[in-house]
Design a protein around this motif. Structure first.
Motif, PDB file in Angstrom:
ATOM      1  N   ILE A  41       2.392   4.680   5.380  1.00 39.25           N
ATOM      2  CA  ILE A  41       2.051   5.161   4.632  1.00 39.25           C
ATOM      3  C   ILE A  41       2.668   6.731   4.898  1.00 39.25           C
ATOM      4  O   ILE A  41       3.382   7.590   4.337  1.00 39.25           O
ATOM      5  N   GLY A  42       2.322   7.514   5.995  1.00 40.50           N
ATOM      6  CA  GLY A  42       2.637   7.714   6.843  1.00 40.50           C
ATOM      7  C   GLY A  42       4.557   8.583   6.981  1.00 40.50           C
ATOM      8  O   GLY A  42       5.094   9.284   7.031  1.00 40.50           O
ATOM      9  N   SER A  43       4.734   7.009   7.615  1.00 34.47           N
ATOM     10  CA  SER A  43       6.209   7.208   7.714  1.00 34.47           C
ATOM     11  C   SER A  43       7.662   7.251   6.714  1.00 34.47           C
ATOM     12  O   SER A  43       8.489   8.051   6.466  1.00 34.47           O
ATOM     13  N   MET A  44       6.627   6.744   5.320  1.00 32.98           N
ATOM     14  CA  MET A  44       7.058   6.639   4.483  1.00 32.98           C
ATOM     15  C   MET A  44       7.112   8.068   3.093  1.00 32.98           C
ATOM     16  O   MET A  44       8.502   8.773   3.315  1.00 32.98           O
ATOM     17  N   GLY A  45       6.482   9.581   4.066  1.00 33.49           N
ATOM     18  CA  GLY A  45       5.911  10.156   3.914  1.00 33.49           C
ATOM     19  C   GLY A  45       6.523  10.810   4.663  1.00 33.49           C
ATOM     20  O   GLY A  45       7.927  12.285   3.770  1.00 33.49           O
ATOM     21  N   MET A  46       7.857  11.033   5.809  1.00 36.65           N
ATOM     22  CA  MET A  46       8.349  11.125   6.662  1.00 36.65           C
ATOM     23  C   MET A  46      10.039  10.908   5.295  1.00 36.65           C
ATOM     24  O   MET A  46      10.982  12.322   6.052  1.00 36.65           O
ATOM     25  N   LEU A  47       9.950   9.697   5.568  1.00 31.17           N
ATOM     26  CA  LEU A  47      11.611   9.454   4.815  1.00 31.17           C
ATOM     27  C   LEU A  47      11.581  10.226   3.654  1.00 31.17           C
ATOM     28  O   LEU A  47      12.675  10.603   3.597  1.00 31.17           O
ATOM     29  N   LEU A  48      10.920  10.541   3.173  1.00 34.05           N
ATOM     30  CA  LEU A  48      10.741  11.600   1.529  1.00 34.05           C
ATOM     31  C   LEU A  48      11.043  13.275   2.740  1.00 34.05           C
ATOM     32  O   LEU A  48      12.406  12.844   1.600  1.00 34.05           O
ATOM     33  N   SER A  49      11.019  13.474   3.404  1.00 37.13           N
ATOM     34  CA  SER A  49      10.939  14.943   4.245  1.00 37.13           C
ATOM     35  C   SER A  49      11.959  14.535   3.902  1.00 37.13           C
ATOM     36  O   SER A  49      13.609  15.690   3.912  1.00 37.13           O
ATOM     37  N   TRP A  50      12.952  13.650   4.755  1.00 42.74           N
ATOM     38  CA  TRP A  50      14.212  13.389   5.446  1.00 42.74           C
ATOM     39  C   TRP A  50      15.079  13.677   4.147  1.00 42.74           C
ATOM     40  O   TRP A  50      16.118  14.346   4.234  1.00 42.74           O
ATOM     41  N   LEU A  51      15.185  13.085   3.162  1.00 48.62           N
ATOM     42  CA  LEU A  51      15.570  12.825   2.482  1.00 48.62           C
ATOM     43  C   LEU A  51      16.233  14.259   1.491  1.00 48.62           C
ATOM     44  O   LEU A  51      16.801  14.651   0.875  1.00 48.62           O
ATOM     45  N   ALA A 105       1.297  -1.490  -0.246  1.00 42.71           N
ATOM     46  CA  ALA A 105       0.074  -0.006   0.016  1.00 42.71           C
ATOM     47  C   ALA A 105       1.012   1.547  -0.275  1.00 42.71           C
ATOM     48  O   ALA A 105       0.723   2.404  -0.460  1.00 42.71           O
ATOM     49  N   THR A 106       1.875   1.526   0.642  1.00 39.31           N
ATOM     50  CA  THR A 106       2.825   2.500   0.826  1.00 39.31           C
ATOM     51  C   THR A 106       3.281   2.474  -0.318  1.00 39.31           C
ATOM     52  O   THR A 106       3.425   3.846  -0.665  1.00 39.31           O
ATOM     53  N   ALA A 141       6.294  15.778  -2.107  1.00 35.81           N
ATOM     54  CA  ALA A 141       5.507  14.447  -2.226  1.00 35.81           C
ATOM     55  C   ALA A 141       5.058  14.224  -0.668  1.00 35.81           C
ATOM     56  O   ALA A 141       4.715  13.808  -0.643  1.00 35.81           O
ATOM     57  N   SER A 142       6.476  14.729   0.153  1.00 33.97           N
ATOM     58  CA  SER A 142       6.078  14.272   1.001  1.00 33.97           C
ATOM     59  C   SER A 142       5.197  15.235   1.940  1.00 33.97           C
ATOM     60  O   SER A 142       3.717  14.254   2.609  1.00 33.97           O
ATOM     61  N   ARG A 143       4.675  16.464   1.937  1.00 32.79           N
ATOM     62  CA  ARG A 143       3.752  17.386   2.042  1.00 32.79           C
ATOM     63  C   ARG A 143       2.587  16.613   1.153  1.00 32.79           C
ATOM     64  O   ARG A 143       1.516  17.030   2.385  1.00 32.79           O
ATOM     65  N   SER A 144       2.465  15.825  -0.081  1.00 32.26           N
ATOM     66  CA  SER A 144       0.892  15.361  -0.676  1.00 32.26           C
ATOM     67  C   SER A 144       0.642  14.810  -0.152  1.00 32.26           C
ATOM     68  O   SER A 144      -0.206  14.490   0.148  1.00 32.26           O
ATOM     69  N   ILE A 145       1.819  13.637   0.635  1.00 28.91           N
ATOM     70  CA  ILE A 145       0.944  12.167   1.314  1.00 28.91           C
ATOM     71  C   ILE A 145       0.631  13.098   2.320  1.00 28.91           C
ATOM     72  O   ILE A 145      -0.420  12.166   3.391  1.00 28.91           O
ATOM     73  N   GLU A 146       1.216  13.975   2.599  1.00 23.64           N
ATOM     74  CA  GLU A 146      -0.152  14.012   4.618  1.00 23.64           C
ATOM     75  C   GLU A 146      -1.314  14.231   4.332  1.00 23.64           C
ATOM     76  O   GLU A 146      -1.695  14.632   4.982  1.00 23.64           O
ATOM     77  N   VAL A 147      -1.129  15.525   3.468  1.00 21.52           N
ATOM     78  CA  VAL A 147      -2.511  15.949   3.052  1.00 21.52           C
ATOM     79  C   VAL A 147      -3.570  15.133   2.566  1.00 21.52           C
ATOM     80  O   VAL A 147      -4.608  14.880   2.916  1.00 21.52           O
ATOM     81  N   ALA A 148      -3.159  13.854   2.060  1.00 18.80           N
ATOM     82  CA  ALA A 148      -3.968  13.129   1.437  1.00 18.80           C
ATOM     83  C   ALA A 148      -4.268  12.032   2.358  1.00 18.80           C
ATOM     84  O   ALA A 148      -5.651  12.026   2.342  1.00 18.80           O
ATOM     85  N   LEU A 149      -3.437  11.783   3.620  1.00 19.78           N
ATOM     86  CA  LEU A 149      -4.124  11.112   4.924  1.00 19.78           C
ATOM     87  C   LEU A 149      -4.657  11.906   5.423  1.00 19.78           C
ATOM     88  O   LEU A 149      -5.832  11.565   6.175  1.00 19.78           O
ATOM     89  N   ARG A 150      -4.443  13.087   5.525  1.00 15.09           N
ATOM     90  CA  ARG A 150      -6.148  13.461   6.327  1.00 15.09           C
ATOM     91  C   ARG A 150      -6.956  13.946   5.736  1.00 15.09           C
ATOM     92  O   ARG A 150      -7.783  12.994   6.390  1.00 15.09           O
ATOM     93  N   ASP A 151      -7.044  14.360   4.958  1.00 16.55           N
ATOM     94  CA  ASP A 151      -8.529  14.195   4.096  1.00 16.55           C
ATOM     95  C   ASP A 151      -8.934  13.164   3.773  1.00 16.55           C
ATOM     96  O   ASP A 151     -10.401  12.814   3.681  1.00 16.55           O
TER      97      ASP A 151
END
Length: 356
Positions: A294-304, A21-22, A316-326
């Motif tokens: 999925i959120g953890s992968m978003g954090m990894l993308l932000s770190w990178l 899924a991630t 891309a990290s921000r897009s994942i965060e917002v999509a999960l929130r919505d």
């Protein structure tokens, strides 16, 4: 041309399905951002034990060492045999071998999702990740637990100045990007030497950041205060075991442990890993909530992205965060642990539909 290489270790129980899924979400968001990702897969866990006689082959560690980041699915390490019989905990080994000293665990409420306490909050727990009471991280040879006789068990706790200083610096670095407040959690009234050293280091770093508010709380008081008034806290920094306990409490208060993202990071490496376990009883039933990984992968993308100065990865990290929130905000697109009716695959499709 490959922009990033990710080591993929799918794990046990619900690990493989949450990893898939991630990756489904990650592939899409990176394609939209114009980032090419190369996946480097390695078998670990019970599948690897059956194939090659160990739950964590050396090849898997080398794959993670060479990659830009690692995606680790949940593992059933409590079901593994002894280390002598091939049962090696991939999570602990990766944290130690890659020197992933910081475990960063955000906990926040979501719009429209009722919490256990009815109060909105947004905090981050910064947990030291390579020392403390954890038996696999306290000794160069052997473990931190010994049993001299059948009726006597002893555990050693490891707290170093270097480990305390660097986790404190990470906490203050994160606080500088948020609401500029750090709370150090400890038990120095009892653990006067080990937590005394930890507090000495955090206080030193606090003096280097006069623009960040600093306070201290005892761990027993903090477990109550986190329930009573979580909105008072911004960044909480603490030792390994205390951080493990507090982060589970905080994310459960936010709605579900299934929402709990987590990043293990060091100076050179980082690993996305869900905060929850492998839940073998849920495996293969399409009921697991993949939000945490999925959120953890978003954090990894932000770190990178921050490490490389690559705004595409940060976006891309921000897009994942917002999509999960919505997705979580809409009662019609929630999983069972959040009171909804969707399975993991349908939830993943909903996250894809909400990507900006």
């Amino acid at each position: 041309m490959t922009d990033i290489e990710i080591a993929v270790l799918s794990g046990d129980g619900i690990g493989p399905e949450t990893v898939e899924a991630t990756l489904t979400v990650t592939r899409e968001v990176l394609a939209r951002a114009g980032v090419a990702m190369q996946e480097r897969w390695s078998a670990i866990g019970l599948a690897a034990l059956e194939q090659v006689g160990t739950t964590f082959p050396e090849e898997a560690l080398e794959t993670a060492r060479k990659a830009d980041g690692t995606l680790l699915g949940a593992v059933s390490h409590l079901d593994y045999p002894s280390p002598e019989s091939g049962g090696v905990n991939p999570s602990g080994t990766l944290r130690r071998e890659l020197d992933l000293y910081a475990n960063v665990r955000p906990a926040r409420t979501y719009p429209g999702l009722a919490t256990k306490i009815g109060e909105e909050f947004d905090l981050v727990i910064v947990r030291e990740n390579t020392e403390g009471f954890y038996a696999d991280r306290t000794m160069h040879v052997g473990t931190g637990e010994v049993m001299p006789t059948p009726d006597l068990a002893l555990a050693h706790r490891k707290v170093t100045r270097e480990g305390s200083m660097r986790i404190a610096r990470e906490a203050f670095r994160i606080a500088a990007t948020r609401r500029r407040k750090v709370t150090a959690v400890h038990k120095s009234n009892v653990l006067r030497v080990s937590d005394g050293l930890f507090l000495e280091c955090v206080r030193q770093v606090a003096r280097e950041h006069p623009d960040v508010e600093y306070e201290e709380e005892l761990i027993d008081a903090m477990t109550a205060l986190l329930i009573r008034r979580p909105a008072d806290y911004d960044v909480i920094v603490t030792t390994n075991m205390f951080g493990d306990i507090l982060s589970d409490e905080a994310t459960e208060l936010s709605g579900s442990l299934g929402l709990a993202a987590s990043l293990n990071s060091g100076y050179q490496h980082a690993m996305a890993q869900a905060q929850h376990g492998s839940a073998p009883s849920l495996a293969g039933r399409d009921v697991a909530n993949p939000s945490s990984l999925i959120g953890s992968m978003g954090m990894l993308l932000s770190w990178l992205g921050e490490k490389r100065g690559d705004d595409r990865l940060v976006a891309a990290s921000r897009s994942i965060e917002v999509a999960l929130r919505d997705t979580v905000a809409d009662p019609s697109t929630r999983t069972a642990d959040l009171g909804g009716e969707l399975g993991g695959r349908a939830f993943t499709r909903a996250v894809l539909a909400n990507l900006a």
